[in-house]
Design an enzyme around this catalytic site. Structure first.
Site, mmCIF file in Angstrom:
data_model
loop_
_atom_site.group_PDB
_atom_site.id
_atom_site.type_symbol
_atom_site.label_atom_id
_atom_site.label_comp_id
_atom_site.label_asym_id
_atom_site.label_seq_id
_atom_site.Cartn_x
_atom_site.Cartn_y
_atom_site.Cartn_z
ATOM 1 N N ASN A 42 -6.238 0.672 6.491
ATOM 2 C CA ASN A 42 -5.028 0.505 7.066
ATOM 3 C C ASN A 42 -5.637 0.575 8.739
ATOM 4 O OD1 ASN A 42 -5.725 3.315 6.895
ATOM 5 N ND2 ASN A 42 -3.690 4.014 7.575
ATOM 6 N N GLY A 75 -8.762 7.705 2.092
ATOM 7 C CA GLY A 75 -8.056 6.999 1.061
ATOM 8 C C GLY A 75 -6.939 7.463 0.348
ATOM 9 N N THR A 99 -4.811 9.558 -2.493
ATOM 10 C CA THR A 99 -4.915 10.863 -3.269
ATOM 11 C C THR A 99 -5.520 10.759 -4.461
ATOM 12 O OG1 THR A 99 -3.369 12.005 -1.959
ATOM 13 C CG2 THR A 99 -3.782 13.011 -4.031
ATOM 14 N N ALA A 100 -5.086 9.553 -5.440
ATOM 15 C CA ALA A 100 -5.692 9.505 -6.608
ATOM 16 C C ALA A 100 -7.343 9.253 -6.579
ATOM 17 C CB ALA A 100 -4.787 8.277 -7.429
ATOM 18 N N THR A 101 -7.689 8.241 -5.606
ATOM 19 C CA THR A 101 -8.993 8.000 -5.324
ATOM 20 C C THR A 101 -9.949 9.374 -5.028
ATOM 21 O OG1 THR A 101 -8.336 5.905 -4.578
ATOM 22 C CG2 THR A 101 -10.809 6.338 -4.483
ATOM 23 N N GLU A 154 -9.749 13.047 3.364
ATOM 24 C CA GLU A 154 -8.570 12.745 4.036
ATOM 25 C C GLU A 154 -7.683 11.580 3.171
ATOM 26 O OE1 GLU A 154 -7.769 14.104 7.000
ATOM 27 O OE2 GLU A 154 -10.111 15.034 7.330
ATOM 28 N N CYS A 207 -0.889 6.690 7.269
ATOM 29 C CA CYS A 207 -0.960 7.922 6.539
ATOM 30 C C CYS A 207 0.003 8.901 7.225
ATOM 31 C CB CYS A 207 -2.326 8.430 6.413
ATOM 32 S SG CYS A 207 -3.468 9.060 7.871
ATOM 33 N N GLU A 215 -11.207 16.894 9.995
ATOM 34 C CA GLU A 215 -12.327 16.075 10.923
ATOM 35 C C GLU A 215 -11.772 16.260 12.475
ATOM 36 O OE1 GLU A 215 -12.612 12.143 8.943
ATOM 37 O OE2 GLU A 215 -13.721 13.154 7.240
HETATM 38 P P1 NAD Z 1 -8.157 3.826 -1.684
HETATM 39 O O1 NAD Z 1 -8.212 5.178 -2.272
HETATM 40 O O2 NAD Z 1 -7.630 2.710 -2.656
HETATM 41 O O3 NAD Z 1 -9.675 3.263 -0.980
HETATM 42 C C1 NAD Z 1 -10.166 3.734 -0.014
HETATM 43 C C2 NAD Z 1 -11.673 3.667 -0.088
HETATM 44 O O4 NAD Z 1 -12.311 3.986 -1.256
HETATM 45 C C3 NAD Z 1 -12.091 2.052 -0.209
HETATM 46 O O5 NAD Z 1 -12.992 1.699 0.707
HETATM 47 C C4 NAD Z 1 -12.141 1.706 -1.433
HETATM 48 O O6 NAD Z 1 -12.969 0.974 -1.888
HETATM 49 C C5 NAD Z 1 -12.998 3.252 -1.955
HETATM 50 N N1 NAD Z 1 -12.814 3.540 -3.299
HETATM 51 C C6 NAD Z 1 -12.055 3.193 -4.129
HETATM 52 N N2 NAD Z 1 -12.430 3.763 -5.667
HETATM 53 C C7 NAD Z 1 -13.492 4.209 -5.460
HETATM 54 C C8 NAD Z 1 -14.265 5.415 -6.110
HETATM 55 N N3 NAD Z 1 -14.126 5.392 -7.554
HETATM 56 N N4 NAD Z 1 -15.390 5.801 -5.547
HETATM 57 C C9 NAD Z 1 -15.861 5.788 -4.326
HETATM 58 N N5 NAD Z 1 -14.765 4.805 -3.497
HETATM 59 C C10 NAD Z 1 -13.759 4.244 -3.949
HETATM 60 O O7 NAD Z 1 -7.107 3.825 -0.401
HETATM 61 P P2 NAD Z 1 -6.599 2.433 0.366
HETATM 62 O O8 NAD Z 1 -5.525 1.839 -0.450
HETATM 63 O O9 NAD Z 1 -7.835 1.785 1.074
HETATM 64 O O10 NAD Z 1 -5.868 3.314 1.619
HETATM 65 C C11 NAD Z 1 -4.590 3.920 1.595
HETATM 66 C C12 NAD Z 1 -4.576 5.257 1.534
HETATM 67 O O11 NAD Z 1 -5.369 5.938 2.350
HETATM 68 C C13 NAD Z 1 -3.421 5.810 1.678
HETATM 69 O O12 NAD Z 1 -2.968 6.754 0.786
HETATM 70 C C14 NAD Z 1 -3.345 6.628 2.881
HETATM 71 O O13 NAD Z 1 -2.312 7.691 3.138
HETATM 72 C C15 NAD Z 1 -4.632 6.986 2.901
HETATM 73 N N6 NAD Z 1 -5.274 7.398 4.192
HETATM 74 C C16 NAD Z 1 -5.151 8.555 4.642
HETATM 75 C C17 NAD Z 1 -5.623 8.783 5.825
HETATM 76 C C18 NAD Z 1 -5.719 10.484 6.537
HETATM 77 O O14 NAD Z 1 -6.602 10.534 7.468
HETATM 78 N N7 NAD Z 1 -5.342 11.541 5.537
HETATM 79 C C19 NAD Z 1 -5.659 7.930 7.016
HETATM 80 C C20 NAD Z 1 -5.562 6.712 6.513
HETATM 81 C C21 NAD Z 1 -5.237 6.412 5.265
#
Ligand code: NAD
Length: 480
Positions: A150, A226, A228-230, A248, A282, A461
């Protein structure tokens, strides 16, 4: 068609597998570049390069390291327009937004931590006449950073800047959905002469190269942003290995509007909080609670404000609302609109895919959408949609507003709109979130702790919190 490259040991190189993923421009739906599909051999090469670079980088005088990072920040700033255009094309976000937010923050992150590391100190604890303790803070070693789509370069640099500034060497994985600016950034690192192996960038699938980074025994800490499930999966892998972990994660953020707010400003800012970056932040406020006495007036003004948001080609400077990041994500967002209607919601505006004319006719555009009439418990109000969809609901008392706000599994950010100072302070204490904005949203000071509670994450962070995460404290105890 351009094939992006990994950045390992200071060199731009193709993935060992020779395989690539398609990189799609969300505004047009067309493939426009190829993303390296990295795997274990690339990671082994990156780990070896990082290990070789660590002794010199960690021993480099702080001032020299700081100067190098400032040079990097300057180079990113000089390329900011080019980076913003690349971000708009790769992510679908409006270029004006990318210039003001993404590009600005990418260089600001690096500059901030380049300076912050020179001011970072550790504690000492005197024991009267008996002795004294002091804390040494050494870099952790090789750290892995994994970031989402994002805010591609903004969140990528938010992690690598403090990690490098604290003397670590980094293996960074950008999102495979938006790899372009991390690739351009690796070229900038080469131009400014960042020492080889200090930063290594591996592109590819999360489940493959992301997972491999988390599993690698010589990578000592993981900073992840990224979903929450990841985050759950990552924690399950990293926790038994006793790795340092910063998570995060997602949010389902409430916005609380009281009758005594500054009405005009609040309407504008609450719309900005809900729909900036097409609602893909987020921190976006997607559950809007409004004191009943002004609910109807607010609803009318808010819907009018939302309907003024200009949807268009992300590369057009006048566009405010661009494309969603991918077809899959657009379909997910639209399925939530359908769900909201099934759950008994009433659509006040939006709710549809928008088909544009010309080059963007196949693009993934979704109208800013406002829904009312739903309960707190329904899935629409409990699950993170991460798109341009928000709900409106009235409340009667401060207690009810707090209960509604706290009533999901998430706890990232909230905003309160009221001119009653006492209420604002009292609610700030009661709201279960990592960040509480009062009469503001997304007003950021990089020194403050950033992160969430509950399912929104673990750890903080920003500022010294990041420098603490990327260093290992060691207590030295001396008896007089
Ligand atoms: P995502 O969890 O699908 O992916 C995030 C990253 O993790 C990507 O680089 C992806 O390739 C990697 N990844 C996926 N599976 C993995 C695994 N098994 N092991 C290691 N890495 C893995 O998230 P997204 O769709 O890219 O981003 C959207 C999410 O991120 C939303 O839930 C959003 O709220 C969250 N987000 C949180 C913050 C925060 O600061 N809290 C900021 C921005 C986005």
């Amino acid at each position: 068609m351009e094939a992006l490259l990994n950045y390992i040991d200071g060199e731009l190189i193709a993935p060992a597998s020779g395989e690539y993923l398609d990189n799609i421009e969300p505004a047009t739906g067309e493939v426009y570049s190829k993303i390296p599909l990295s795997s274990e051999p690339d990671l082994e090469q990156a780990v070896a390069a990082a290990e070789a670079a660590f002794p010199a980088w960690s021993a480099m005088p702080q001032e020299q390291r700081s100067r190098l990072l400032i040079k990097l920040a300057d180079a990113v700033e000089a390329a900011s327009d080019q980076l913003a255009i690349a971000e708009a094309r790769d992510n679908g976000k409006a270029v004006t937004f990318a210039k003001a937010v993404d590009s600005y923050r990418a260089s600001a992150n690096i500059r901030f931590f380049a300076n912050a590391c020179t001011q970072f100190s550790s504690e000492s604890h005197g024991m009267g006449d008996v002795g004294v303790n002091y804390t040494l803070r050494d870099p952790v070693g090789i750290v892995g950073t994994i970031s989402p789509w994002n805010f591609p370069l903004y969140l990528f640099t938010w992690k690598i800047a403090p990690a490098l500034a604290a003397g670590n060497v980094v293996i960074a994985k950008p999102s495979e959905v938006t790899p372009m600016t991390a690739y351009l950034f690796s070229q900038i690192c080469q131009q400014v002469g960042l020492p080889k192996g200090v930063l290594n960038i591996l592109h590819g699938a999360g489940a493959q190269i992301g997972q491999a980074i988390v599993e690698h025994p010589r990578i000592k800490a993981i900073s992840f942003t990224g979903g929450t499930a990841t985050g759950k999966k990552l924690a399950a892998t990293a926790a038994p290995m006793f790795k340092k972990l910063s998570l995060e994660l997602g949010g389902k953020n409430p916005t609380l509007v009281f009758a005594d707010c500054d009405f005009e400003t609040t309407v504008k800012e609450v719309a900005r909080a809900a729909f900036s970056n097409q609602g893909q932040i987020c921190l976006c406020g997607s559950r809007i609670y409004v004191e009943r006495s002004i609910y109807d007036r607010f609803k009318e003004a808010f819907v009018a404000e939302v309907e003024r948001i200009k949807i268009g080609d992300p590369l057009d400077e006048s566009t405010q609302h661009g494309a969603l990041v991918s077809e899959a994500h657009m379909n997910k967002v639209l399925s939530y609109v359908q769900l909201a209607l099934e759950e008994g919601g009433t659509l006040l505006t939006g709710g549809k895919r928008r088909i544009l004319e010309g080059r963007c006719e196949q693009g993934y555009f979704v109208e800013p959408t406002v829904i009312e009439g739903l309960s707190l418990q329904c899935r629409t109000n409990q699950e993170e949609i991460f798109g341009p969809v928000c709900t409106l609901q009235p409340f009667d008392t401060d207690e009810e507003a707090v209960a509604l706000a706290n009533g999901t599994d998430y706890g990232l950010a909230t905003s309160v709109w009221s001119s009653n100072v006492q209420r604002c302070h009292k609610l700030s204490k009661q709201l279960q979130f990592g960040i509480v904005w009062i009469n503001s949203w997304l007003l950021r000071d990089l020194r403050t702790p950033f992160g969430g509670v509950k399912a929104s994450g673990v750890g903080r962070e920003g500022g010294e919190e990041a420098l603490r995460f990327f260093t290992e404290p060691k207590n030295v105890c001396i008896k007089y």
